[in-house]
Design a protein around this motif. Structure first.
Motif, PDB file in Angstrom:
ATOM      1  N   ALA A 202       0.820  -1.210   0.000  1.00  0.00           N
ATOM      2  CA  ALA A 202       0.000   0.000   0.000  1.00  0.00           C
ATOM      3  C   ALA A 202       0.853   1.259   0.000  1.00  0.00           C
ATOM      4  O   ALA A 202       0.465   2.292  -0.543  1.00  0.00           O
ATOM      5  N   ASN A 507      -0.181   5.848  -6.570  1.00  0.00           N
ATOM      6  CA  ASN A 507      -1.552   5.952  -6.072  1.00  0.00           C
ATOM      7  C   ASN A 507      -2.327   7.069  -6.754  1.00  0.00           C
ATOM      8  O   ASN A 507      -3.558   7.021  -6.833  1.00  0.00           O
ATOM      9  N   ARG A 544      -7.713  -3.565  -5.011  1.00  0.00           N
ATOM     10  CA  ARG A 544      -8.626  -2.439  -5.158  1.00  0.00           C
ATOM     11  C   ARG A 544      -9.785  -2.735  -6.098  1.00  0.00           C
ATOM     12  O   ARG A 544     -10.654  -1.881  -6.298  1.00  0.00           O
TER      13      ARG A 544
END
Length: 552
Positions: A202, A507, A544
């Motif tokens: 992450a 991200n 995701r």
């Protein structure tokens, strides 16, 4: 099996399911089509387009040549597949499709008897594409639709540019170990793939590499308690630790999406390099592979029996593998590393290979497929360069018992490019649609059109440099019951697209690309009328995905 096990609810449910499937079908057979091809952008799209043309053409399979001139020999046209697997590694591609319906007339004439599979039809489309068509009897009692599974990932080498014979032998050893452990626990091996993408972090500051030398696997554990899972994890962790491999387990907690992983054993590069030096093959790099696919009724222990036999040739390497069950059939696909070529090079190797394949056929006039116990003793000495290999009687007996009714689809020999793709970035996608004949083709074609619509794929005919095209690394589509098809896949994109954005943080740009592509995909789907609609999702990391499913 004890009387208590015979009367268990799980056993009764399996028996009921098998009886229902047999009663529903007038002929218990599953037709399949397998493509061994040189990986190139657009191959699967062209295959679906040929299907669409054939449905409205009196001369199916006819088409223009690659340069717009004389027609090429096109792959045979069957029904549109429903359950499908497509994968690509080292520049070699695989497409598997299963479908219902009658076989073509020339295939029906090859029927050998009620207890034998129909002889294969093998189309040598080109030196870089062989297509196999046939049928097999499924095992409707094989259960892989389960929410309780044991999923893991074992890392051999995270630097994709360091390929050698060591990595291919490590994949072979891992595949044998994992399948053996599943067989010892009498648990179905649901899937096993290599190479694969590493678990994404992450907090990652760089975009993850699409694939590394690692094995990802899934084992069904219906009704398994924590003690059994712990025993499996400890066995694999101990094995990984002795080699220095990294070991991750999937997060199976309720409410957590697929793609979340726990680190169990960290990767130890020094120990891996020490083990590679000890094997004596760290500096040898494979140049060619022989694709082989074994097809037969899905059953516990078939993969283990095949891999145990292959391991009797310790110098044999597996550059990539894709093992999965579709429509209650097992498909065990391996890229066998060619260790040594004869003095005449690849041409002489091909001639000798074809001679040995034919010698494994009982009836060459009918093109009968050979079983693993017929084929492997013929080709393994040639592929490994070890003419003195003599597998034990026990290994051969086990192979005959667990996979003796399997069919072997072999060839052609292909040049490999291990480690390619390190300059690309991954993107995950998934969909769920009502299980019509278009439930696979329509969402996938719309996805490919969406890539062009937002500039992630060239808008031309596909003759441009392949480095500028997205590549389909992995795709699986299954019928999950209740008239529903679920698809899930991963593509890799040229890394240079990251330079189109001023912000290259994964991200940020990942979310932007995923949202744009999902919107474009939805717009393309609006042009097609699929009953029940389609649920879609796109994400730059697997966990995701919005409609992740434990069945993939």
């Amino acid at each position: 099996m004890s009387d208590e096990e015979d009367a268990s609810p799980a056993a009764l449910a399996d028996l009921a399911r098998a009886g229902f499937l047999m009663a529903r079908q007038s002929l218990m057979q599953v037709n399949f089509e397998v493509h061994h091809v040189r990986d190139r952008a657009g191959y699967l799209r062209e295959l679906f387009d040929r299907r669409a043309v054939a449905e409205h053409s009196p001369t199916p399979g006819a088409g223009r040549g690659r340069n717009g001139g004389t027609p090429d020999a096109a792959p045979p046209v069957a029904e549109r597949p429903r359950e499908t697997l497509s994968s690509a590694a080292n520049g070699v591609g695989l497409v598997i499709g299963t479908y219902a319906g009658a076989l073509p007339r020339d295939m029906q004439r090859r029927r050998q008897g009620s207890d034998l599979p129909v002889a294969l039809r093998v189309d040598h489309v080109s030196p870089d594409a062989w297509v196999f068509q046939g049928t097999a009897w499924p095992n409707p009692a094989f259960i892989y639709e389960t929410g309780q599974k044991f999923e893991g990932l074992i890392l051999v080498e995270e630097r994709t540019t360091r390929w050698s014979s060591f990595q291919s032998r490590a994949i072979a050893e891992l595949t044998a170990v994992i399948s053996r452990i599943a067989a010892e626990h009498k648990a179905p091996l649901l899937s096993l793939h290599a190479p694969v993408q590493m678990p994404a972090r992450a907090e990652a500051r760089e975009w993850p590499v699409p694939s590394v030398v690692a094995v990802r696997f899934s084992i069904a554990l219906r009704g398994a308690d924590a003690q059994r899972r712990l025993a499996l994890a400890e066995t694999l962790a101990d094995f990984a630790g002795t080699r220095g491999y990294g070991f991750w387990l999937a997060d199976t907690r309720a409410g957590h999406r697929q793609g979340n992983w726990y680190l169990v054993r960290p990767y130890d590069r020094s120990k891996v390099e020490q083990y590679a030096d000890w094997t004596g093959c760290a500096d040898l790099q494979p140049r060619y592979c022989l694709p082989v696919t074994f097809v037969g009724p899905a059953r516990v222990g078939s993969t283990s029996a095949i891999m145990a036999y292959l391991r009797e040739f310790p110098e044999l390497g597996v550059l990539a593998c894709s093992i999965i069950s579709l429509d209650d059939l097992a498909f065990i696909h391996l890229q066998l590393a060619v260790n040594r070529l004869p003095a005449g090079g690849i041409d002489e190797f091909e001639v000798e290979l074809l001679r040995r394949i034919r010698s494994a056929h009982v009836d060459t006039t009918q093109g009968r497929t050979s079983s693993p116990q017929e084929l492997l003793p013929e080709i393994l000495p040639l592929v490994t360069g070890n003419g003195n290999g003599r597998p034990g009687v026990e290994k051969l007996a086990r192979l005959t018992e667990r996979a003796g009714d399997y069919q072997s689809l072999t060839g052609p020999t292909m040049l490999v490019r291990p480690g390619e793709g390190s300059d690309r970035i991954p993107l995950w996608f998934s969909w769920r649609a009502v299980g019509t004949d278009d439930g696979l083709a329509t969402p996938l074609i719309a996805f490919m059109d969406a890539l062009k619509a937002i500039g992630l794929a060239p808008a031309g005919s596909g003759v441009e440099d392949a480095r500028h095209h997205p590549n389909l690394d992995y795709l699986v589509c299954r019928d999950v019951g209740e008239s529903m098809l679920r698809g899930r896949g991963k593509i890799s994109l040229p890394r240079h697209i990251l330079h189109q954005s001023p912000d290259t943080r994964p991200n940020v740009i990942g979310a932007r690309i995923s949202t744009s592509l999902e919107d474009a995909w939805r717009a393309e789907l609006s042009r097609h009328a699929l009953p029940g609609g389609v649920e879609i999702s796109v994400a730059w990391v697997e966990y995701r995905l919005n409609n992740s499913t434990t069945l993939m």
